[in-house]
Design a protein around this motif. Sequence first.
Motif, PDB file in Angstrom:
ATOM      1  N   PRO A 339      63.267  41.919  27.784  1.00 24.83           N
ATOM      2  CA  PRO A 339      63.551  41.009  26.663  1.00 24.83           C
ATOM      3  C   PRO A 339      64.994  40.517  26.684  1.00 24.83           C
ATOM      4  O   PRO A 339      65.911  41.234  27.111  1.00 24.83           O
ATOM      5  N   LEU A 340      65.203  39.301  26.203  1.00 24.04           N
ATOM      6  CA  LEU A 340      66.550  38.735  26.163  1.00 24.04           C
ATOM      7  C   LEU A 340      67.499  39.594  25.340  1.00 24.04           C
ATOM      8  O   LEU A 340      68.683  39.707  25.658  1.00 24.04           O
ATOM      9  N   GLU A 341      66.965  40.240  24.278  1.00 28.33           N
ATOM     10  CA  GLU A 341      67.842  41.034  23.422  1.00 28.33           C
ATOM     11  C   GLU A 341      68.378  42.284  24.116  1.00 28.33           C
ATOM     12  O   GLU A 341      69.301  42.919  23.615  1.00 28.33           O
ATOM     13  N   TYR A 342      67.820  42.626  25.275  1.00 28.16           N
ATOM     14  CA  TYR A 342      68.371  43.744  26.047  1.00 28.16           C
ATOM     15  C   TYR A 342      69.722  43.377  26.667  1.00 28.16           C
ATOM     16  O   TYR A 342      70.494  44.246  27.031  1.00 28.16           O
ATOM     17  N   LYS A 343      69.972  42.080  26.842  1.00 29.88           N
ATOM     18  CA  LYS A 343      71.249  41.573  27.352  1.00 29.88           C
ATOM     19  C   LYS A 343      71.640  42.217  28.686  1.00 29.88           C
ATOM     20  O   LYS A 343      72.751  42.699  28.871  1.00 29.88           O
ATOM     21  N   VAL A 344      70.705  42.203  29.618  1.00 32.53           N
ATOM     22  CA  VAL A 344      70.967  42.755  30.940  1.00 32.53           C
ATOM     23  C   VAL A 344      71.530  41.678  31.859  1.00 32.53           C
ATOM     24  O   VAL A 344      71.576  40.490  31.513  1.00 32.53           O
ATOM     25  N   PHE A 345      71.919  42.088  33.042  1.00 36.36           N
ATOM     26  CA  PHE A 345      72.444  41.192  34.066  1.00 36.36           C
ATOM     27  C   PHE A 345      71.757  41.531  35.375  1.00 36.36           C
ATOM     28  O   PHE A 345      71.627  42.711  35.733  1.00 36.36           O
ATOM     29  N   PHE A 346      71.278  40.509  36.070  1.00 29.31           N
ATOM     30  CA  PHE A 346      70.630  40.709  37.362  1.00 29.31           C
ATOM     31  C   PHE A 346      71.681  40.524  38.452  1.00 29.31           C
ATOM     32  O   PHE A 346      72.147  39.409  38.697  1.00 29.31           O
ATOM     33  N   ASN A 347      72.072  41.619  39.066  1.00 29.17           N
ATOM     34  CA  ASN A 347      73.206  41.596  39.984  1.00 29.17           C
ATOM     35  C   ASN A 347      72.914  40.797  41.252  1.00 29.17           C
ATOM     36  O   ASN A 347      71.784  40.779  41.762  1.00 29.17           O
ATOM     37  N   GLY A 348      73.960  40.153  41.733  1.00 29.48           N
ATOM     38  CA  GLY A 348      73.878  39.407  42.980  1.00 29.48           C
ATOM     39  C   GLY A 348      74.022  40.308  44.183  1.00 29.48           C
ATOM     40  O   GLY A 348      74.321  41.497  44.063  1.00 29.48           O
ATOM     41  N   TRP A 349      73.838  39.743  45.368  1.00 27.88           N
ATOM     42  CA  TRP A 349      73.841  40.541  46.586  1.00 27.88           C
ATOM     43  C   TRP A 349      74.414  39.753  47.760  1.00 27.88           C
ATOM     44  O   TRP A 349      74.540  38.531  47.716  1.00 27.88           O
ATOM     45  N   ASP A 350      74.755  40.508  48.797  1.00 32.41           N
ATOM     46  CA  ASP A 350      75.359  39.922  49.998  1.00 32.41           C
ATOM     47  C   ASP A 350      74.733  40.583  51.216  1.00 32.41           C
ATOM     48  O   ASP A 350      74.825  41.808  51.385  1.00 32.41           O
ATOM     49  N   THR A 351      74.062  39.796  52.055  1.00 36.03           N
ATOM     50  CA  THR A 351      73.382  40.336  53.235  1.00 36.03           C
ATOM     51  C   THR A 351      74.280  40.395  54.465  1.00 36.03           C
ATOM     52  O   THR A 351      73.893  40.961  55.491  1.00 36.03           O
ATOM     53  N   ARG A 352      75.465  39.800  54.379  1.00 34.17           N
ATOM     54  CA  ARG A 352      76.320  39.703  55.564  1.00 34.17           C
ATOM     55  C   ARG A 352      76.860  41.071  55.962  1.00 34.17           C
ATOM     56  O   ARG A 352      77.190  41.896  55.120  1.00 34.17           O
ATOM     57  N   ASP A 353      76.936  41.300  57.241  1.00 37.11           N
ATOM     58  CA  ASP A 353      77.369  42.600  57.761  1.00 37.11           C
ATOM     59  C   ASP A 353      78.888  42.631  57.863  1.00 37.11           C
ATOM     60  O   ASP A 353      79.469  42.774  58.944  1.00 37.11           O
ATOM     61  N   VAL A 354      79.539  42.485  56.699  1.00 35.41           N
ATOM     62  CA  VAL A 354      80.997  42.431  56.627  1.00 35.41           C
ATOM     63  C   VAL A 354      81.471  43.534  55.691  1.00 35.41           C
ATOM     64  O   VAL A 354      81.087  43.584  54.522  1.00 35.41           O
ATOM     65  N   ALA A 355      82.303  44.415  56.214  1.00 37.72           N
ATOM     66  CA  ALA A 355      82.806  45.526  55.410  1.00 37.72           C
ATOM     67  C   ALA A 355      83.823  45.025  54.391  1.00 37.72           C
ATOM     68  O   ALA A 355      84.778  44.339  54.749  1.00 37.72           O
ATOM     69  N   SER A 356      83.598  45.354  53.135  1.00 37.66           N
ATOM     70  CA  SER A 356      84.521  44.946  52.080  1.00 37.66           C
ATOM     71  C   SER A 356      85.707  45.908  52.031  1.00 37.66           C
ATOM     72  O   SER A 356      85.550  47.122  52.204  1.00 37.66           O
ATOM     73  N   SER A 357      86.894  45.383  51.772  1.00 39.09           N
ATOM     74  CA  SER A 357      88.093  46.229  51.727  1.00 39.09           C
ATOM     75  C   SER A 357      88.268  46.907  50.377  1.00 39.09           C
ATOM     76  O   SER A 357      89.069  47.833  50.245  1.00 39.09           O
ATOM     77  N   SER A 358      87.507  46.456  49.355  1.00 34.52           N
ATOM     78  CA  SER A 358      87.625  47.066  48.038  1.00 34.52           C
ATOM     79  C   SER A 358      86.371  46.784  47.234  1.00 34.52           C
ATOM     80  O   SER A 358      85.594  45.886  47.560  1.00 34.52           O
ATOM     81  N   GLY A 359      86.168  47.555  46.179  1.00 32.12           N
ATOM     82  CA  GLY A 359      85.007  47.383  45.326  1.00 32.12           C
ATOM     83  C   GLY A 359      84.754  48.638  44.522  1.00 32.12           C
ATOM     84  O   GLY A 359      85.628  49.507  44.399  1.00 32.12           O
ATOM     85  N   VAL A 360      83.539  48.752  43.979  1.00 28.29           N
ATOM     86  CA  VAL A 360      83.214  49.895  43.126  1.00 28.29           C
ATOM     87  C   VAL A 360      81.770  50.319  43.339  1.00 28.29           C
ATOM     88  O   VAL A 360      80.949  49.590  43.905  1.00 28.29           O
ATOM     89  N   VAL A 361      81.480  51.516  42.840  1.00 30.67           N
ATOM     90  CA  VAL A 361      80.115  52.018  42.681  1.00 30.67           C
ATOM     91  C   VAL A 361      79.934  52.315  41.197  1.00 30.67           C
ATOM     92  O   VAL A 361      80.774  52.979  40.590  1.00 30.67           O
ATOM     93  N   ILE A 362      78.865  51.820  40.599  1.00 23.06           N
ATOM     94  CA  ILE A 362      78.552  52.094  39.190  1.00 23.06           C
ATOM     95  C   ILE A 362      77.280  52.930  39.170  1.00 23.06           C
ATOM     96  O   ILE A 362      76.270  52.535  39.751  1.00 23.06           O
ATOM     97  N   HIS A 363      77.321  54.068  38.496  1.00 19.35           N
ATOM     98  CA  HIS A 363      76.268  55.065  38.686  1.00 19.35           C
ATOM     99  C   HIS A 363      76.116  55.958  37.457  1.00 19.35           C
ATOM    100  O   HIS A 363      76.911  55.915  36.520  1.00 19.35           O
ATOM    101  N   HIS A 364      75.069  56.802  37.485  1.00 23.42           N
ATOM    102  CA  HIS A 364      74.804  57.785  36.428  1.00 23.42           C
ATOM    103  C   HIS A 364      74.798  59.184  37.047  1.00 23.42           C
ATOM    104  O   HIS A 364      73.739  59.738  37.346  1.00 23.42           O
ATOM    105  N   PRO A 365      75.966  59.784  37.244  1.00 25.49           N
ATOM    106  CA  PRO A 365      76.009  61.112  37.857  1.00 25.49           C
ATOM    107  C   PRO A 365      75.394  62.167  36.945  1.00 25.49           C
ATOM    108  O   PRO A 365      75.714  62.245  35.756  1.00 25.49           O
ATOM    109  N   ASN A 366      74.477  62.965  37.504  1.00 17.17           N
ATOM    110  CA  ASN A 366      73.850  64.047  36.746  1.00 17.17           C
ATOM    111  C   ASN A 366      73.121  63.522  35.510  1.00 17.17           C
ATOM    112  O   ASN A 366      72.920  64.242  34.538  1.00 17.17           O
ATOM    113  N   GLY A 367      72.750  62.249  35.524  1.00 17.34           N
ATOM    114  CA  GLY A 367      72.078  61.660  34.379  1.00 17.34           C
ATOM    115  C   GLY A 367      72.999  61.398  33.209  1.00 17.34           C
ATOM    116  O   GLY A 367      72.545  61.111  32.098  1.00 17.34           O
ATOM    117  N   ASP A 368      74.298  61.470  33.424  1.00 20.20           N
ATOM    118  CA  ASP A 368      75.280  61.276  32.365  1.00 20.20           C
ATOM    119  C   ASP A 368      75.429  59.782  32.063  1.00 20.20           C
ATOM    120  O   ASP A 368      74.837  58.928  32.723  1.00 20.20           O
TER     121      ASP A 368
END
Length: 580
Positions: A339-368
């Motif tokens: 539903p629109l009221e969930y206000k989610v975002f559909f993340n983009g992607w990159d198929t190119r085999d190019v190593a990024s020099s910086s970035g992040v990981v967003i995650h739920h460690p241990n279900g936290d």
Amino acid sequence: MINKYFLIMLVSFVSSISAFSQISEGGTPPSFKYQNTTRSISSSSIINVPVNLDINRLMWEDEIVEESRDAPLRIAKVIPLSVNIDSIGNWTSLSDSVKIWQQVIYAEGAKGLILSYKDFYIPKGAKLYIYNEDHSRVLGAYTQNTHPQGGKFASEIIAGDKITLEYVASTISDEAPRLVIEDIGYVYGDNYNRALRASSPPTPKINSSQSCMINVNCPDGDNWKDQKRGVVFYQVKRGGAWSICSGSLVNNTKRDGTPYLLTASHCFWANGVVEYETIVVYFHYEFPGCENEDTFPVTTKTLVGTDLLVNIPLQGVTAEGVAVQGSDGTLLKLKTNIPLEYKVFFNGWDTRDVASSSGVVIHHPNGDVKKIVTYLPREGLKNPVTTQTYNGGPGFNGITNGFWGVYYDGRSATQGGSSGSSIFNSNGLIVGTLTGGVRTTDYCLTRNSQEFFGKFGYHFDHMTDVSMQMKKYLDPINEGTPYLRGYDPNNPLGIEDSVIENSTQELVIFPTLADNEVNVNANSIIRSIKVYDMNGRQVYAKSGYNASTTTISVSSWSKGVYSILVQTESKKLSSKFIKK
């Protein structure tokens, strides 16, 4: 990745959010108002679930799995249980207009319980609640909108070892409910016990992940506010147990909000059946600020049920019996549009085999609650990301060069429950999914160790077996783009604003009030054109142009405002027109 320490917060969290999820609508069970005056309520029959589990052995098994390979975090064991509203439980009339059915289920020693249904259907006007013994946690009300077609279903975890199901009969429909429970998930864990003993009355604690984990709304997440809205975690029943992993919603070239969920294949490793149709997906489980809090977030929402589209194992065998090594990726599709009221975002992607020099990981460690970890060049580490081959041991060795080896900035890490989470490059695009890394019980002590992510480009179209390629779902119009920006369904344009340059001198659209056709004039060669309606849906896409002008027929289009995105040789340009 797996951690033997049980996620104590999950039991309390998932049993406290029901009023904020689509699968339930809030409210109070009617019996709460009559419990001191209606004798029949207190005499409800109790089903005593036979618990023949060796908890110490379960914990030992978890530790062995942790030390031998990367695997999802197991949270509960499944115990068969037959409960049918047609043949069990007590019916009670609380008033002339309120008639309820109740059934108590007791599984001694459980830290929490998960109900799985063979059939779950609630008639119009009826409601179902589930609550624990002290009424501190209430799931529901579940209604006909929860699961309109009936069939298999599952509930979130509810804390405690004794729960009551309370069905409130409809006053506007004579249709019979179908509530058939087929098993119960028995949540276990010594860590949970220690948390219970630490407070009186016992209250499970949140913040179960390790101390170096950084909340997503700390300064580290300031530039990732869109991406975090696509990150989820989910519970899945597989091989007689319930486990949790992380994942992300992903965009497709139609930019239409199709609810695709990207995660890791090893999250579904099981000696037995995996029930994709009862997966419970949790959105927006995060603290609003940087600091850990003592109360649970109240904006979290859930949806139940997925279909498996693509599975790319580390090692496996095709339907034809051919051995295969892969990049550890899975693509699911939620059975329910978000539903629109969930206000989610559909993340983009990159198929190119190019190593990024910086970035992040967003995650739920241990279900936290949602966390973030950063990678970037630092002293002694010029290239934090390199191409690697993942070797997880016999049966768990991935495809050659199909993984990113990643060193974080030394401040944080991932842990059990983070499996399947996405790694983002410096452009904010997904380039891989977490397989694992060092096997330990203290991830903060080993946060300078390398971790491995299956390359998204390999997930996309690298496998020779086309059934193990995500391309046909994520590029359904065969656009051929090597990368795709994210999609926000609440953005009325629904287009890639961050990469668009506007200039009336560089792009002219006429007439702006169109009847049959629209003319497009650019100041350089046009390469592709996309058009979106006012709801952000893509209605036109064409590439292969080799001129600076073209005409688009719009005679059959609906009336309204349209946004046009033109890719020239050097940049992207946008404009608007109205179809009369």
